[in-house]
Design a protein around this motif. Structure first.
Motif, PDB file in Angstrom:
ATOM      1  N   ASN A 691       0.854  -1.368  -0.085  1.00 48.80           N
ATOM      2  CA  ASN A 691      -0.031  -0.119  -0.065  1.00 48.80           C
ATOM      3  C   ASN A 691       0.965   1.283   0.014  1.00 48.80           C
ATOM      4  OD1 ASN A 691      -2.329  -1.324   0.161  1.00 48.80           O
ATOM      5  ND2 ASN A 691      -2.071  -1.709   2.492  1.00 48.80           N
ATOM      6  N   GLY A 692       2.112   1.065  -0.256  1.00 48.72           N
ATOM      7  CA  GLY A 692       2.950   2.239  -0.132  1.00 48.72           C
ATOM      8  C   GLY A 692       2.664   3.294  -1.304  1.00 48.72           C
ATOM      9  N   GLU A 693       2.693   4.427  -1.021  1.00 44.49           N
ATOM     10  CA  GLU A 693       2.421   5.767  -1.776  1.00 44.49           C
ATOM     11  C   GLU A 693       3.664   5.780  -2.788  1.00 44.49           C
ATOM     12  OE1 GLU A 693      -0.500   7.242  -2.577  1.00 44.49           O
ATOM     13  OE2 GLU A 693      -1.475   6.055  -1.023  1.00 44.49           O
ATOM     14  N   ASN A 694       4.832   5.309  -2.510  1.00 47.97           N
ATOM     15  CA  ASN A 694       5.960   5.581  -3.472  1.00 47.97           C
ATOM     16  C   ASN A 694       6.631   4.246  -3.471  1.00 47.97           C
ATOM     17  OD1 ASN A 694       8.857   6.377  -3.898  1.00 47.97           O
ATOM     18  ND2 ASN A 694       7.710   8.128  -4.296  1.00 47.97           N
ATOM     19  N   ILE A 695       6.945   3.796  -4.603  1.00 46.02           N
ATOM     20  CA  ILE A 695       7.743   2.458  -4.875  1.00 46.02           C
ATOM     21  C   ILE A 695       9.011   2.853  -4.319  1.00 46.02           C
ATOM     22  CG2 ILE A 695       8.179   0.539  -6.485  1.00 46.02           C
ATOM     23  CD1 ILE A 695       5.976   1.309  -8.018  1.00 46.02           C
ATOM     24  N   GLU A 696       9.846   3.781  -4.784  1.00 46.45           N
ATOM     25  CA  GLU A 696      11.037   4.055  -4.346  1.00 46.45           C
ATOM     26  C   GLU A 696      11.207   3.786  -2.991  1.00 46.45           C
ATOM     27  OE1 GLU A 696      12.750   7.139  -6.286  1.00 46.45           O
ATOM     28  OE2 GLU A 696      14.755   6.722  -5.838  1.00 46.45           O
ATOM     29  N   GLU A 697      10.247   4.682  -2.227  1.00 46.55           N
ATOM     30  CA  GLU A 697      10.400   4.826  -0.805  1.00 46.55           C
ATOM     31  C   GLU A 697      10.314   3.219  -0.007  1.00 46.55           C
ATOM     32  OE1 GLU A 697       8.118   7.579   1.120  1.00 46.55           O
ATOM     33  OE2 GLU A 697       8.998   9.530   0.372  1.00 46.55           O
ATOM     34  N   SER A 698       9.361   2.439  -0.528  1.00 51.53           N
ATOM     35  CA  SER A 698       8.988   1.315  -0.063  1.00 51.53           C
ATOM     36  C   SER A 698      10.172   0.596  -0.157  1.00 51.53           C
ATOM     37  CB  SER A 698       7.751   0.709  -0.927  1.00 51.53           C
ATOM     38  OG  SER A 698       6.754   1.349  -0.567  1.00 51.53           O
ATOM     39  N   LYS A 699      11.049   0.608  -1.383  1.00 49.25           N
ATOM     40  CA  LYS A 699      11.919  -0.472  -1.586  1.00 49.25           C
ATOM     41  C   LYS A 699      13.362   0.188  -0.703  1.00 49.25           C
ATOM     42  CE  LYS A 699      12.483  -3.296  -3.706  1.00 49.25           C
ATOM     43  NZ  LYS A 699      12.069  -4.584  -3.505  1.00 49.25           N
ATOM     44  N   ILE A 700      13.312   1.310  -0.236  1.00 49.52           N
ATOM     45  CA  ILE A 700      14.373   1.773   0.548  1.00 49.52           C
ATOM     46  C   ILE A 700      14.044   1.329   1.979  1.00 49.52           C
ATOM     47  CG2 ILE A 700      15.323   3.930   1.627  1.00 49.52           C
ATOM     48  CD1 ILE A 700      15.166   5.235  -1.134  1.00 49.52           C
ATOM     49  N   LEU A 701      13.032   1.522   2.461  1.00 52.94           N
ATOM     50  CA  LEU A 701      12.728   0.899   3.818  1.00 52.94           C
ATOM     51  C   LEU A 701      12.853  -0.616   3.931  1.00 52.94           C
ATOM     52  CD1 LEU A 701       9.621   3.232   4.548  1.00 52.94           C
ATOM     53  CD2 LEU A 701      11.642   3.336   5.269  1.00 52.94           C
ATOM     54  N   GLU A 702      12.255  -1.193   2.703  1.00 53.03           N
ATOM     55  CA  GLU A 702      12.590  -2.849   2.669  1.00 53.03           C
ATOM     56  C   GLU A 702      14.095  -3.119   2.981  1.00 53.03           C
ATOM     57  OE1 GLU A 702      10.915  -4.310  -0.491  1.00 53.03           O
ATOM     58  OE2 GLU A 702       8.911  -3.972  -0.127  1.00 53.03           O
ATOM     59  N   HIS A 703      14.971  -2.171   2.259  1.00 50.05           N
ATOM     60  CA  HIS A 703      16.364  -2.465   2.420  1.00 50.05           C
ATOM     61  C   HIS A 703      16.734  -2.510   3.765  1.00 50.05           C
ATOM     62  CE1 HIS A 703      20.439  -1.810   1.067  1.00 50.05           C
ATOM     63  NE2 HIS A 703      20.529  -0.910   2.085  1.00 50.05           N
ATOM     64  N   PHE A 704      16.416  -1.294   4.341  1.00 50.15           N
ATOM     65  CA  PHE A 704      17.366  -1.214   5.676  1.00 50.15           C
ATOM     66  C   PHE A 704      16.447  -2.247   6.669  1.00 50.15           C
ATOM     67  CE2 PHE A 704      17.957   3.074   4.161  1.00 50.15           C
ATOM     68  CZ  PHE A 704      19.349   3.078   4.485  1.00 50.15           C
ATOM     69  N   LYS A 705      15.119  -2.425   6.555  1.00 50.83           N
ATOM     70  CA  LYS A 705      14.612  -3.345   7.611  1.00 50.83           C
ATOM     71  C   LYS A 705      15.252  -4.693   7.260  1.00 50.83           C
ATOM     72  CE  LYS A 705      10.556  -5.649   9.033  1.00 50.83           C
ATOM     73  NZ  LYS A 705       8.930  -6.207   8.868  1.00 50.83           N
ATOM     74  N   ALA A 706      15.599  -5.424   5.998  1.00 44.93           N
ATOM     75  CA  ALA A 706      16.277  -6.408   6.067  1.00 44.93           C
ATOM     76  C   ALA A 706      17.583  -6.622   6.323  1.00 44.93           C
ATOM     77  CB  ALA A 706      16.163  -6.653   4.159  1.00 44.93           C
ATOM     78  N   PHE A 707      18.240  -5.387   6.215  1.00 48.40           N
ATOM     79  CA  PHE A 707      19.601  -5.195   6.732  1.00 48.40           C
ATOM     80  C   PHE A 707      19.554  -5.732   8.457  1.00 48.40           C
ATOM     81  CE2 PHE A 707      23.586  -3.228   8.648  1.00 48.40           C
ATOM     82  CZ  PHE A 707      24.295  -3.714   7.699  1.00 48.40           C
ATOM     83  N   PHE A 708      18.589  -4.820   9.182  1.00 48.08           N
ATOM     84  CA  PHE A 708      18.318  -5.213  10.653  1.00 48.08           C
ATOM     85  C   PHE A 708      18.110  -6.383  10.751  1.00 48.08           C
ATOM     86  CE2 PHE A 708      18.122  -0.364  10.709  1.00 48.08           C
ATOM     87  CZ  PHE A 708      19.115  -0.025  11.451  1.00 48.08           C
ATOM     88  N   GLU A 709      17.311  -7.094  10.066  1.00 50.18           N
ATOM     89  CA  GLU A 709      16.849  -8.345  10.385  1.00 50.18           C
ATOM     90  C   GLU A 709      18.005  -9.324  10.047  1.00 50.18           C
ATOM     91  OE1 GLU A 709      13.247  -9.030   8.186  1.00 50.18           O
ATOM     92  OE2 GLU A 709      11.948  -8.095   9.783  1.00 50.18           O
ATOM     93  N   ALA A 710      18.927  -9.213   8.845  1.00 49.73           N
ATOM     94  CA  ALA A 710      19.844 -10.168   8.712  1.00 49.73           C
ATOM     95  C   ALA A 710      21.086 -10.038   9.611  1.00 49.73           C
ATOM     96  CB  ALA A 710      20.179  -9.973   7.109  1.00 49.73           C
ATOM     97  N   HIS A 711      21.245  -8.749  10.126  1.00 48.41           N
ATOM     98  CA  HIS A 711      22.401  -8.827  10.763  1.00 48.41           C
ATOM     99  C   HIS A 711      22.272  -8.434  12.250  1.00 48.41           C
ATOM    100  CE1 HIS A 711      24.908  -8.896   7.232  1.00 48.41           C
ATOM    101  NE2 HIS A 711      23.950  -7.804   6.769  1.00 48.41           N
ATOM    102  N   GLY A 712      21.046  -8.614  12.960  1.00 50.92           N
ATOM    103  CA  GLY A 712      20.545  -8.249  14.233  1.00 50.92           C
ATOM    104  C   GLY A 712      21.873  -8.353  15.311  1.00 50.92           C
ATOM    105  N   THR A 713      21.901  -9.446  15.882  1.00 51.53           N
ATOM    106  CA  THR A 713      22.912  -9.748  17.076  1.00 51.53           C
ATOM    107  C   THR A 713      24.234 -10.292  16.710  1.00 51.53           C
ATOM    108  OG1 THR A 713      22.238 -12.053  16.889  1.00 51.53           O
ATOM    109  CG2 THR A 713      21.098 -10.621  18.541  1.00 51.53           C
ATOM    110  N   SER A 714      24.255 -10.411  15.197  1.00 49.77           N
ATOM    111  CA  SER A 714      25.730 -10.671  14.720  1.00 49.77           C
ATOM    112  C   SER A 714      26.438  -9.529  14.595  1.00 49.77           C
ATOM    113  CB  SER A 714      25.705 -11.411  13.503  1.00 49.77           C
ATOM    114  OG  SER A 714      24.852 -10.591  12.328  1.00 49.77           O
TER     115      SER A 714
END
Length: 817
Positions: A691-714
């Motif tokens: 439901n994002g209004e802007n595709i580019e913003e959604s991809k940027i937010l997905e990028h950072f969320k994926a980074f935190f989830e992939a590298h959390g405690t490591s």
């Protein structure tokens, strides 16, 4: 009598004839050609030069045209018409006499040139401006010695002074100025005419009987038309007109080969012929040059030993020296040039010197040129200047035909119930609409599990243009190689199969190249830049994974721009049959797929031909209709997502192409099916964006969320203090640490340096910070800065300024989208 024709409007020159064009210019012959000085002596010259001619023709003029009485003729001389200019643009400089009937309606014109001493020849016809070289292709120029024929025909006619025949010198000059010239005479004069002009390569046409005054003009003109067409045709048994060599021998171009015919008298005075086979048969179609009037070439045609027809465009530069380059090119296509020196020289002379009757324009890329569409092997429609366009390339022609259109339509009806298949087929029709509707190039990537039918439907769609294996391309390629294929398919369709086979970096470059509509800039050997290759096209792609996942395998982050250029659609139609929505053949999805493959291998190429014939028949009206249909589709599927509108236009284009192909009687689908199926695919694609209004913003937010989830405690060290029983602090070892995590505040802490070097790979740092701030992912510092000083201390005792990421806001991102 004070009767003069009206000069306020220029009279039409033909009544119920082939043209109603008007003269280029009207000017009194009182003004000498070239300066405009008034001279009464001109009138005397005109009177003197034309008086005797008019006396001879007067009776015929009056009988056939209702010519003006003498007193009217004399009163009109100051208003005689000049056709053309006194320069290289005109065959003759001055038309000294307009012929009118007794009602002063224009009926013809007589030409002469009073500036030439003893000028006796005249030109007579219905509209002298046809002698102007710029107009010479509109009608053939008829040359004749027959007076009655000259006055009966509506064609422009050149005839001699009645006291003699047209001499060879005059005829040769006329031929040079007017290549469509044809000498015409009654059949009883054939032997005399042919003998008189035996050394001139002039077209000769003979009508069955001499015209008489009772013969209607339509009957005579019909007789002349048939004779002229017959004159253009080669003699019986020949596939091209015989060619006279400089040594007096003739070349005969027959189906059985190219022969040199020599005549020699024996001791008894009898003429005997010798016949020498030079090579297998080939004909000279004409010559071609570029749109800039350079790169001149000869166009030849022949069959190889398998009876496959070849049309070769041979640059003139290949004939330099001993013409070895030209001979090699011909040999490589299946016709062996002669090896003996004499025969080889005759062969080369034939290629170089055979008279050219047809001109082509040579283009180096396919696609639209005005209202004409050029493919690798044919031009559809007319580009406006009357010359056929030829495509010239050394690349393999991907287009071919086999089977029948009816057989292909069985395939088309088989895929009709399946939305993704309809999208693929409609996409193959849509490339021709990209340029006229001014829509950017783009494509669709259909991804999903193996053996689900996605490659089956996209390759079958290639059968619209040719053999699917030749039209479809593999992702296992380079951007340089694909650049050539894209140019070969300009204003058309491309399919790329199996994304996994491509190098990730190459995929990113290819997508931007295809949608950017141009290739790389390159330098030439001379150091100058070559012309950049340009192309517009629509394309489909298949793969087991999405483009984003494939790029990440190569360490490349996908940006929103690629998503907009390369719309991703999952291949699973949700019915349990892969891409298929029902079992409309056999007992399972494999039966449907096998039947599609079977029909696609037997019938291909015909639908594309019918499509181009349909588009070029009435292009302007069809494009207006297409624009209206496109607007209707976009209104029906309007979305609030501003960036999705850009992709919606591509879906709309494809939907319109499918509907027009159905309207043309090509697909065999129900009208409206393309709109319905493509609309369904668009909604599927839109659903993948969230439901994002802007595709580019959604991809940027997905990028950072994926980074935190992939590298959390490591890679993020916890600020929770853990101690041994003896009170000593336990410090966990963190490799490649990016930052810290405060579990009490649920905040991730990252320095600006690590944010830039580790977390913004593939992203613009400033834009990323802007998006994070706008979406509330950061705890802002003073003056709304993205960094703020820590409330506590780091394990080393410092309190630096760091970026504070809100873990709760980050984790809720999935729920919002």
């Amino acid at each position: 009598m004070n009767m003069r024709p009206s000069w306020d409007t220029t009279p039409d020159l033909f009544e119920d004839g082939e043209s109603r064009s008007t003269p280029q210019k009207q000017q009194s012959p009182l003004e000498e050609v070239g300066n405009g000085d008034v001279s009464t002596g001109i009138i005397d010259a005109l009177e003197h030069q034309t008086e005797s001619l008019l006396i001879v023709y007067q009776n015929e003029i009056i009988k056939q045209l209702g010519g003006c009485p003498s007193e009217i003729r004399r009163s009109m001389i100051e208003n005689a018409t000049q056709y053309g200019e006194a320069d290289d643009n005109a065959l003759y400089g001055l038309a000294v006499w307009d012929l009118y009937d007794t009602d002063l309606m224009p009926k013809g014109v007589i030409f002469t040139n009073p500036s030439i001493d003893n000028f006796q020849d005249i030109v007579y016809g219905y509209g002298g401006h046809y002698f102007n070289r710029r107009k010479q292709r509109q009608l053939p120029l008829i040359v004749t010695d027959d007076l009655l024929l000259a006055f009966k025909t509506a064609y422009p006619v050149y005839t001699s002074h009645p006291t003699g025949h047209i001499n060879a010198h005059t005829l040769k000059a006329l031929m040079q100025a007017h290549p469509d010239l044809c000498f015409i005479a009654p059949v009883h004069q054939q032997d005399d005419i042919q003998r008189r002009y035996t050394d001139l390569n002039v077209k000769m046409a003979f009508i069955p009987e001499p015209p008489n005054l009772a013969m209607s003009q339509d009957e005579l003109d019909g007789m002349i038309k048939v004779a002229v067409e017959q004159a253009k045709a080669p003699p019986k048994g020949h596939i091209a007109k015989p060619f006279k060599m400089d040594d007096g021998s003739w070349l005969h171009i027959l189906e059985s080969g190219l022969y040199q015919i020599k005549e020699k008298q024996d001791e008894n005075g009898e003429t005997k012929q010798s016949k020498i086979l030079i090579s297998n048969a080939l004909i000279i179609l004409g010559e071609a040059r570029s749109l800039k009037n350079d790169n001149w070439k000869r166009v030849i045609q022949f069959h190889d030993k398998d009876r496959t027809l070849h049309t070769l465009i041979i640059p003139y530069e290949n004939f330099m020296g001993e013409a070895q380059d030209a001979l090699k090119l011909i040999a490589s296509h299946g016709l062996m040039p002669p090896r003996q020196t004499h025969k080889k020289n005759v062969f080369i002379n034939y290629l170089q010197d055979y008279p050219i009757e047809k001109r082509f324009r040579c283009v180096d890329r396919t696609g639209w040129y005005g209202n004409a569409f050029v493919t690798t092997n044919r031009t559809y429609g007319n580009n406006g200047d009357g010359e056929e366009l030829l495509f010239h390339s050394e690349m393999k022609d991907p287009y071919s035909t086999m089977g029948t259109l009816e057989g292909w339509q069985e395939l088309s009806r088989l895929i009709e119930p399946h939305a993704l298949a309809v999208l693929s087929f409609a996409c193959a029709f849509s490339g021709q609409l990209v340029t006229p509707l001014d829509i950017e190039s783009g494509g669709f990537h259909i991804y999903g599990t193996s053996t689900d039918g996605k490659s089956t439907i996209t390759k079958a769609a290639c059968g619209i243009w040719g053999k699917p294996k030749d039209v479809s391309k593999s992702w296992r390629t380079t951007d340089n190689a694909l650049e050539n294929d894209a140019e070969l398919r300009n204003d058309n369709f491309l399919n790329l199969d199996e994304l996994r086979q491509a190098v990730p970096k190459a995929v990113s470059d290819i997508v931007y190249m295809l949608t950017g509509a141009q290739g790389k800039a390159r330098g030439s050997k001379s150091g100058r830049n070559r012309d950049t290759k340009h192309f517009n096209l629509m394309y489909t792609s298949t793969g087991e994974i999405a483009l984003e996942d494939h790029l990440r395998r190569g360490g490349i982050e996908m940006d929103a721009g690629l998503l907009l250029r390369f719309a991703h659609i999952p291949s699973d139609a949700g019915k349990g049959y892969g891409v298929f929505e029902q079992i409309n053949y056999g007992n399972g999805p494999s039966d449907v797929g096998n039947r599609i493959n079977e029909l696609a291998a037997k019938h291909y190429g015909h639908a594309g031909i019918k499509w181009l014939e349909y588009l070029t028949t009435n292009k302007d009206d069809l494009i207006l209709q297409a624009q209206t249909m496109l607007d209707d589709f976009m209104v029906k599927h309007a979305t609030k997502n501003s960036q999705a509108v850009r992709v919606l236009r591509r879906f709309a284009l494809v939907a319109v192409a499918g509907e027009l192909a159905t309207q043309a009687g090509i697909t065999g689908w129900q009208q409206g099916r393309s709109f319905e199926a493509v609309g369904q695919c668009f909604n599927t694609w839109l659903g993948t964006l969230g439901n994002g209004e802007n595709i580019e913003e959604s991809k940027i937010l997905e990028h950072f969320k994926a980074f935190f989830e992939a590298h959390g405690t490591s890679r993020f060290e916890s600020l929770t203090i853990i101690r041994h029983p003896d009170g000593e602090t336990i410090r966990p070892r963190i490799h490649n640490r990016v930052g810290y995590y405060d579990p009490d505040e649920r905040i991730y802490l990252v320095s600006s340096t690590m944010f830039k070097q580790e977390m913004c790979i593939g992203l613009n740092e400033a834009n990323a910070k802007k998006v994070l701030r706008a979406n509330g992912w950061l705890v802002l510092g003073e003056d709304d800065r993205v960094v703020k000083r820590m409330g506590g201390k780091l394990p080393d005792g410092s309190r630096p300024r760091m970026m504070h990421f809100k873990a709760d806001v980050m984790h809720s991102f999935d729920d919002e989208s």
